[in-house]
Design a protein around this motif. Sequence first.
Motif, PDB file in Angstrom:
ATOM      1  N   PRO A  62       0.803  -1.226   0.000  1.00 43.48           N
ATOM      2  CA  PRO A  62       0.000   0.000   0.000  1.00 43.48           C
ATOM      3  C   PRO A  62       0.834   1.273   0.000  1.00 43.48           C
ATOM      4  N   ALA A  63       2.053   1.225   0.536  1.00 39.71           N
ATOM      5  CA  ALA A  63       2.881   2.429   0.622  1.00 39.71           C
ATOM      6  C   ALA A  63       3.342   2.933  -0.740  1.00 39.71           C
ATOM      7  N   ASP A  64       3.380   2.053  -1.747  1.00 42.75           N
ATOM      8  CA  ASP A  64       3.852   2.498  -3.067  1.00 42.75           C
ATOM      9  C   ASP A  64       2.729   2.554  -4.098  1.00 42.75           C
ATOM     10  N   GLY A  65       1.483   2.730  -3.635  1.00 45.36           N
ATOM     11  CA  GLY A  65       0.364   2.852  -4.577  1.00 45.36           C
ATOM     12  C   GLY A  65       0.082   1.561  -5.307  1.00 45.36           C
ATOM     13  N   ASP A  66       0.071   0.453  -4.609  1.00 46.71           N
ATOM     14  CA  ASP A  66      -0.152  -0.877  -5.159  1.00 46.71           C
ATOM     15  C   ASP A  66      -1.210  -0.850  -6.264  1.00 46.71           C
ATOM     16  N   ARG A  67      -0.846  -1.296  -7.452  1.00 44.33           N
ATOM     17  CA  ARG A  67      -1.785  -1.311  -8.584  1.00 44.33           C
ATOM     18  C   ARG A  67      -2.801  -2.440  -8.476  1.00 44.33           C
ATOM     19  N   TRP A  68      -2.583  -3.374  -7.590  1.00 44.41           N
ATOM     20  CA  TRP A  68      -3.480  -4.520  -7.404  1.00 44.41           C
ATOM     21  C   TRP A  68      -3.768  -4.601  -5.903  1.00 44.41           C
ATOM     22  N   PRO A  69      -4.537  -3.661  -5.382  1.00 44.13           N
ATOM     23  CA  PRO A  69      -4.671  -3.493  -3.925  1.00 44.13           C
ATOM     24  C   PRO A  69      -5.677  -4.446  -3.266  1.00 44.13           C
ATOM     25  N   LEU A  70      -5.406  -5.722  -3.344  1.00 41.88           N
ATOM     26  CA  LEU A  70      -6.252  -6.700  -2.666  1.00 41.88           C
ATOM     27  C   LEU A  70      -5.836  -6.784  -1.204  1.00 41.88           C
ATOM     28  N   ARG A  71      -6.802  -6.810  -0.316  1.00 39.96           N
ATOM     29  CA  ARG A  71      -6.484  -6.911   1.118  1.00 39.96           C
ATOM     30  C   ARG A  71      -6.033  -8.325   1.451  1.00 39.96           C
ATOM     31  N   PRO A  72      -4.905  -8.456   2.136  1.00 35.28           N
ATOM     32  CA  PRO A  72      -4.471  -9.782   2.575  1.00 35.28           C
ATOM     33  C   PRO A  72      -5.546 -10.451   3.437  1.00 35.28           C
ATOM     34  N   GLY A  73      -5.675 -11.758   3.262  1.00 32.23           N
ATOM     35  CA  GLY A  73      -6.606 -12.531   4.075  1.00 32.23           C
ATOM     36  C   GLY A  73      -8.033 -12.551   3.586  1.00 32.23           C
ATOM     37  N   THR A  74      -8.307 -12.012   2.388  1.00 33.29           N
ATOM     38  CA  THR A  74      -9.685 -11.964   1.881  1.00 33.29           C
ATOM     39  C   THR A  74      -9.925 -12.933   0.725  1.00 33.29           C
ATOM     40  N   PHE A  75      -8.963 -13.783   0.430  1.00 33.89           N
ATOM     41  CA  PHE A  75      -9.039 -14.705  -0.699  1.00 33.89           C
ATOM     42  C   PHE A  75      -9.766 -15.989  -0.295  1.00 33.89           C
ATOM     43  N   GLY A  76     -10.436 -16.591  -1.238  1.00 38.40           N
ATOM     44  CA  GLY A  76     -11.043 -17.900  -1.029  1.00 38.40           C
ATOM     45  C   GLY A  76     -10.996 -18.702  -2.317  1.00 38.40           C
ATOM     46  N   ALA A  77     -10.773 -20.013  -2.201  1.00 40.42           N
ATOM     47  CA  ALA A  77     -10.718 -20.857  -3.387  1.00 40.42           C
ATOM     48  C   ALA A  77     -11.184 -22.267  -3.059  1.00 40.42           C
ATOM     49  N   TYR A  78     -11.738 -22.917  -4.066  1.00 44.97           N
ATOM     50  CA  TYR A  78     -12.033 -24.344  -4.006  1.00 44.97           C
ATOM     51  C   TYR A  78     -10.967 -25.026  -4.841  1.00 44.97           C
ATOM     52  N   VAL A  79     -10.319 -26.044  -4.274  1.00 44.03           N
ATOM     53  CA  VAL A  79      -9.221 -26.731  -4.938  1.00 44.03           C
ATOM     54  C   VAL A  79      -9.522 -28.231  -4.954  1.00 44.03           C
ATOM     55  N   VAL A  80      -9.461 -28.821  -6.135  1.00 44.87           N
ATOM     56  CA  VAL A  80      -9.710 -30.253  -6.281  1.00 44.87           C
ATOM     57  C   VAL A  80      -8.481 -31.027  -5.805  1.00 44.87           C
ATOM     58  N   CYS A  81      -8.741 -32.063  -5.006  1.00 50.06           N
ATOM     59  CA  CYS A  81      -7.661 -32.953  -4.587  1.00 50.06           C
ATOM     60  C   CYS A  81      -8.197 -34.381  -4.542  1.00 50.06           C
ATOM     61  N   ASP A  82      -7.302 -35.331  -4.628  1.00 46.90           N
ATOM     62  CA  ASP A  82      -7.705 -36.734  -4.650  1.00 46.90           C
ATOM     63  C   ASP A  82      -7.939 -37.307  -3.262  1.00 46.90           C
ATOM     64  N   ASP A  83      -7.164 -36.867  -2.275  1.00 47.61           N
ATOM     65  CA  ASP A  83      -7.235 -37.441  -0.926  1.00 47.61           C
ATOM     66  C   ASP A  83      -7.400 -36.314   0.092  1.00 47.61           C
ATOM     67  N   VAL A  84      -8.626 -35.947   0.342  1.00 47.93           N
ATOM     68  CA  VAL A  84      -8.935 -34.835   1.241  1.00 47.93           C
ATOM     69  C   VAL A  84      -8.413 -35.111   2.653  1.00 47.93           C
TER      70      VAL A  84
END
Length: 133
Positions: A62-84
């Motif tokens: 954020p200090a350098d005018g981040d061009r992709w300013p996504l807040r850390p910790g706000t991501f979510g994903a579904y990931v396929v795996c064979d052995d949960v």
Amino acid sequence: MTAPAPQVWPTLRATDAPALIRFLVEAFGFIEVAVMAEGDTVHHAELAWPLGGGLMLGSARPADGDRWPLRPGTFGAYVVCDDVDALFARAVAAGATVGSEPAGTDYGSRECLLLDPEGNHWSFGTYRGEPRP
């Protein structure tokens, strides 16, 4: 036939990108493909998922005018795996926070929810999605 390279790249930002990269590799099994960094600042990183696809991430700046300013910790994903269950045990041993333990779903998947040290949500499951038309 070889699967094409990913054309959609989920992305996230991290407060401590080097530590998050190590965690994603050790806990979940991502493969480090590229990390472009200066000291502890990761400008660009690519991690591959063994079954296909991958993600990109970098340090929050954020200090350098981040061009992709996504807040850390706000991501979510579904990931396929064979052995949960095996992935769940590995991730918990590496320090992942449990959102939900492995369980079956009404659509035939086995899934769990884990949080990484930055607070991102990762759902791992056996459901591979519907066939493409």
